[in-house]
Scaffold this motif. Structure first.
Motif, PDB file in Angstrom:
ATOM      1  N   THR A 161      -6.330  -1.251   4.172  1.00  0.00           N
ATOM      2  CA  THR A 161      -7.350  -1.786   5.068  1.00  0.00           C
ATOM      3  C   THR A 161      -7.053  -3.233   5.424  1.00  0.00           C
ATOM      4  N   VAL A 162      -6.664  -4.018   4.443  1.00  0.00           N
ATOM      5  CA  VAL A 162      -6.324  -5.415   4.710  1.00  0.00           C
ATOM      6  C   VAL A 162      -5.064  -5.504   5.565  1.00  0.00           C
TER       7      VAL A 162
ATOM      8  N   THR B 177      -6.726   2.610   0.559  1.00  0.00           N
ATOM      9  CA  THR B 177      -8.061   2.146   0.951  1.00  0.00           C
ATOM     10  C   THR B 177      -8.217   0.646   0.804  1.00  0.00           C
ATOM     11  N   LYS B 178      -7.740   0.093  -0.270  1.00  0.00           N
ATOM     12  CA  LYS B 178      -7.929  -1.346  -0.483  1.00  0.00           C
ATOM     13  C   LYS B 178      -6.861  -2.167   0.232  1.00  0.00           C
ATOM     14  N   VAL B 179      -5.622  -1.883  -0.084  1.00  0.00           N
ATOM     15  CA  VAL B 179      -4.524  -2.669   0.459  1.00  0.00           C
ATOM     16  C   VAL B 179      -4.265  -2.312   1.914  1.00  0.00           C
TER      17      VAL B 179
ATOM     18  N   PHE C  84     -13.197  -0.869   8.730  1.00  0.00           N
ATOM     19  CA  PHE C  84     -13.860  -1.443   7.560  1.00  0.00           C
ATOM     20  C   PHE C  84     -15.114  -0.673   7.163  1.00  0.00           C
TER      21      PHE C  84
ATOM     22  N   ALA D 124     -12.974   6.964   1.106  1.00  0.00           N
ATOM     23  CA  ALA D 124     -12.516   6.841  -0.283  1.00  0.00           C
ATOM     24  C   ALA D 124     -13.545   7.437  -1.245  1.00  0.00           C
ATOM     25  N   ASN D 125     -14.805   7.231  -0.973  1.00  0.00           N
ATOM     26  CA  ASN D 125     -15.858   7.795  -1.808  1.00  0.00           C
ATOM     27  C   ASN D 125     -15.818   9.320  -1.762  1.00  0.00           C
TER      28      ASN D 125
ATOM     29  N   GLY E 230       0.812  -1.212   0.000  1.00  0.00           N
ATOM     30  CA  GLY E 230       0.000   0.000   0.000  1.00  0.00           C
ATOM     31  C   GLY E 230       0.845   1.261   0.000  1.00  0.00           C
TER      32      GLY E 230
ATOM     33  N   THR F  82      -5.919   7.237  -8.916  1.00  0.00           N
ATOM     34  CA  THR F  82      -5.277   5.928  -8.862  1.00  0.00           C
ATOM     35  C   THR F  82      -4.554   5.738  -7.540  1.00  0.00           C
TER      36      THR F  82
ATOM     37  N   HIS G 144      -6.546   4.056  -4.455  1.00  0.00           N
ATOM     38  CA  HIS G 144      -6.763   2.622  -4.264  1.00  0.00           C
ATOM     39  C   HIS G 144      -5.763   1.988  -3.307  1.00  0.00           C
TER      40      HIS G 144
ATOM     41  N   PRO H   1     -14.267   2.764   3.105  1.00  0.00           N
ATOM     42  CA  PRO H   1     -14.949   2.987   1.826  1.00  0.00           C
ATOM     43  C   PRO H   1     -15.648   4.339   1.756  1.00  0.00           C
TER      44      PRO H   1
END
Length: 129
Positions: A47-48, A43-45, A79, A86-87, A25, A37, A40, A83
């Protein structure tokens, strides 16, 4: 194998997974060019990665014989809010016109409803018979 040893292995594995995802991330945050870009990566990586690090903390507290619910609450909060944030960041970039606008949806009555165009109904009826 005892429960303590299994919890210690689970802690180590979760720490490794969390560290790898967090590193990916961070690299993605630095590597990507524009803000849409770049959005992402954290927010995606992230969070995990952070979720896995918190899970490692839960496993460690189980290994030492204590109960810890704070990490589960932090994960739930993370979690739910990642999102949404990010929105909002994406909406700000679109309104500032710092990125290309998304394509407009087609102007018909069927793209977001369950209505089927008449031509498709005819094809479906022909295949049914």
């Amino acid at each position: 194998m005892s429960v303590t040893l299994l919890a210690t292995f689970a802690t180590a594995i979760a720490l490794l997974i969390g560290a790898v995802f967090t590193l990916v991330g961070a690299i993605g945050l630095l590597k990507f060019d524009d803000s849409m870009t770049r959005l992402h990566a954290p927010t995606k990586v992230g969070t995990v990665g952070v979720g896995s690090l918190l899970l490692a903390s839960v496993f460690h507290s189980l290994a030492i014989g204590e109960h810890s619910y704070h990490e589960l609450l932090i994960m739930a909060f993370l979690f739910v809010t990642a999102p949404i944030s990010a929105n909002f960041i994406a909406k700000v970039n679109i309104h500032k016109q710092s990125c290309p606008e998304p394509p407009t949806p087609p102007r018909d009555d069927t793209w977001s409803t369950l209505d089927v165009p008449e031509a498709d109904r005819v094809i479906f009826e022909e295949k049914a018979h």
